[in-house]
Design an enzyme around this catalytic site. Structure first.
Site, short mmCIF file in Angstrom:
data_model
loop_
_atom_site.label_atom_id
_atom_site.label_comp_id
_atom_site.label_asym_id
_atom_site.label_seq_id
_atom_site.Cartn_x
_atom_site.Cartn_y
_atom_site.Cartn_z
N GLU A 1 -4.82 7.82 7.47
CA GLU A 1 -5.67 7.07 6.56
C GLU A 1 -5.79 5.84 7.37
O GLU A 1 -7.09 5.29 7.51
CB GLU A 1 -4.79 6.74 5.29
N GLU B 1 2.13 2.08 -3.40
CA GLU B 1 0.91 2.65 -4.33
C GLU B 1 1.06 4.09 -4.00
O GLU B 1 0.81 4.69 -5.17
CB GLU B 1 -0.39 2.10 -3.77
N HIS B 2 1.04 4.47 -2.95
CA HIS B 2 1.06 5.81 -2.70
C HIS B 2 2.25 6.69 -3.32
O HIS B 2 2.11 7.75 -3.87
CB HIS B 2 1.08 6.27 -0.91
N HIS C 1 0.71 -1.27 -0.09
CA HIS C 1 0.00 0.01 -0.08
C HIS C 1 0.72 1.22 -0.03
O HIS C 1 0.53 2.28 -0.45
CB HIS C 1 -0.83 -0.13 1.41
#
Length: 428
Positions: free
Chosen positions: A142, A70-71, A67
């Site tokens: 998040e 991805e950022h 993840h």
């Protein structure tokens, strides 16, 4: 490119494997206003222990690296990528799941340019200690935001209770603690391992010329000077059959208490890829026949105010894990639990309403055919099933092969009523 025609649904698929190992699929859809493109790596949150290329030793990276990557791949020193796509009439996005990370855009124009921009974005990583440290604060917020969502909280509480060591028990984004352990070296290691083109799939669906799109992509990829790599060796992810904890309860600010029953099921052994997909579909039909909105049982629960619109159920079957969950907000969790377990015991392997079964099959086929009008649906589902070893357009044949007897057999095989987690959220 190889061309395959599916007469039953009048669809053509063009498929190619490029020199560097990248798998490319193109589906021309005449008259579609929007083109949808996905660029996907088979790298998700479960892949935290693996052997890097050329190594015989396993390495373990902190939870949340997939993840985090991805950022970071959306960062560009020269331009704001979201703005650049938008100026070329495209909307860009990405997501990370347990088993893959996908970068995607939909565009009404400038398809060639947007494809090249997406490829360049994903294929040119740039990480520094300073930018990585900055991103940790963003991802921390998040994670905290998701932890405040009751449904999300309940699901991962249930998975943690089901699984003792399997990484399915960990939030896809990782934990606040784990993301602060991630370094730029971790990111580069995972990138070089999992973002190699031989571990990736590019999918294009829309009103496009397949040969032209192939040439655009092949020319771009040939410049990368990459060669095909062997399959990545990942941790076997062995897990005991028994649940980790049978009961878990947490307090939150809620309008109503919530209950989730989680069933930890055995994974399938030595079955072909089509069997996984077929059994998954059979269990979906089983749950629809037992708990669907058209059933008398569902109406009884609703009329007795035992459930509300949050009521839902899901079956998951993957090579290293399998589970079912049933959930709802309810003021009477004990009574609801008892009725749900009783109904499952009464119906597991014993369904007999052929008329209801045939109707559900027809509904599924209708929804599937309707989905073929959506480029997003085609691209996402085709990619997901590709990694499972099945073509999306073979799904109709698999559905047609399902019978009421096979649904009953699969319910007996794939649902373990003895290994159930009682997971609750109580009101503060």
């Amino acid at each position: 490119m190889n061309e395959k025609y599916y007469k039953q649904i009048d669809e053509k698929v063009y498929e190619a494997e490029l020199n560097n190992g990248l798998k490319l699929f193109i589906i021309p859809k005449k008259g579609f206003q929007k083109t949808f493109v996905t660029y996907t790596t088979q790298f998700g949150s479960l892949d935290n222990k693996f052997k890097p290329h050329g190594s015989d030793t396993y390495v373990t990276v902190p939870d949340g690296v997939a993840h985090f990557l991805e950022h970071k791949l959306f960062e560009n020193e020269e331009e704001d990528l979201f703005t650049a796509f938008a100026e070329d009439n495209a909307q860009v996005n990405a997501f990370t799941s347990f088993d893959r990370t996908s970068y995607l855009f939909s565009a009404t124009d400038n398809v060639d340019r947007n494809i090249k921009r997406l490829l360049t974005m994903v294929e040119t990583p740039y990480f520094t200690k300073e930018t990585v440290d900055k991103e940790k604060g963003i991802i921390e917020e998040e994670i905290k935001m998701y932890q405040e969502q009751p449904g999300y909280k309940l699901m991962f509480n249930t998975l943690k209770a089901m699984y003792e060591t399997h990484p399915i028990r960990v939030d896809i984004a990782g934990s606040v603690e784990s993301i602060y352990e991630i370094t730029k070296d971790d990111l580069y290691l995972c990138y070089e391992t999992f973002y190699h083109p031989s571990n990736m799939v590019l999918f294009v669906v829309g009103d496009v010329d397949a040969e032209h799109i192939y040439e655009v992509i092949a020319e771009h990829e040939d410049k990368r000077d990459k060669v095909n790599q062997p399959q990545i060796v990942r941790d076997a992810l062995n897990e005991k059959s028994e649940v980790n904890e049978f009961n878990v309860t947490e307090s939150m600010k809620l309008q109503s208490p919530r209950l989730m029953l989680g069933f930890k099921n055995e994974t399938l052994k030595n079955e072909p890829n089509e069997a996984y997909v077929k059994r998954d579909l059979e269990m979906t039909l089983f749950y629809e026949m037992v708990f669907g909105e058209e059933t008398d049982f569902y109406q009884t629960l609703l009329n007795q105010d035992l459930i509300d619109e949050t009521f839902g159920y899901q079956f998951v079957l993957e090579p290293t894990y399998s589970f079912s969950v049933i959930t709802s907000a309810t003021q009477y969790p004990d009574k609801l639990k008892a009725l749900l377990l009783e109904e499952l015991e009464n119906t597991q392997g014993k369904l007999s309403d052929a008329e209801a079964f045939n109707l559900l099959k027809k509904q599924f086929i209708g929804e599937f055919i309707s989905g073929l009008n959506s480029p997003e649906y085609i691209a996402n589902q085709y990619t997901k099933l590709y990694f499972e070893g099945v073509s999306l357009f073979d799904l109709l044949d698999i559905v047609e092969s399902i019978t009421l007897d096979s649904v009953n057999e699969t319910a007996n095989t794939c649902l373990n009523l003895t290994q159930v987690v009682d997971s609750r959220l109580e009101m503060k």
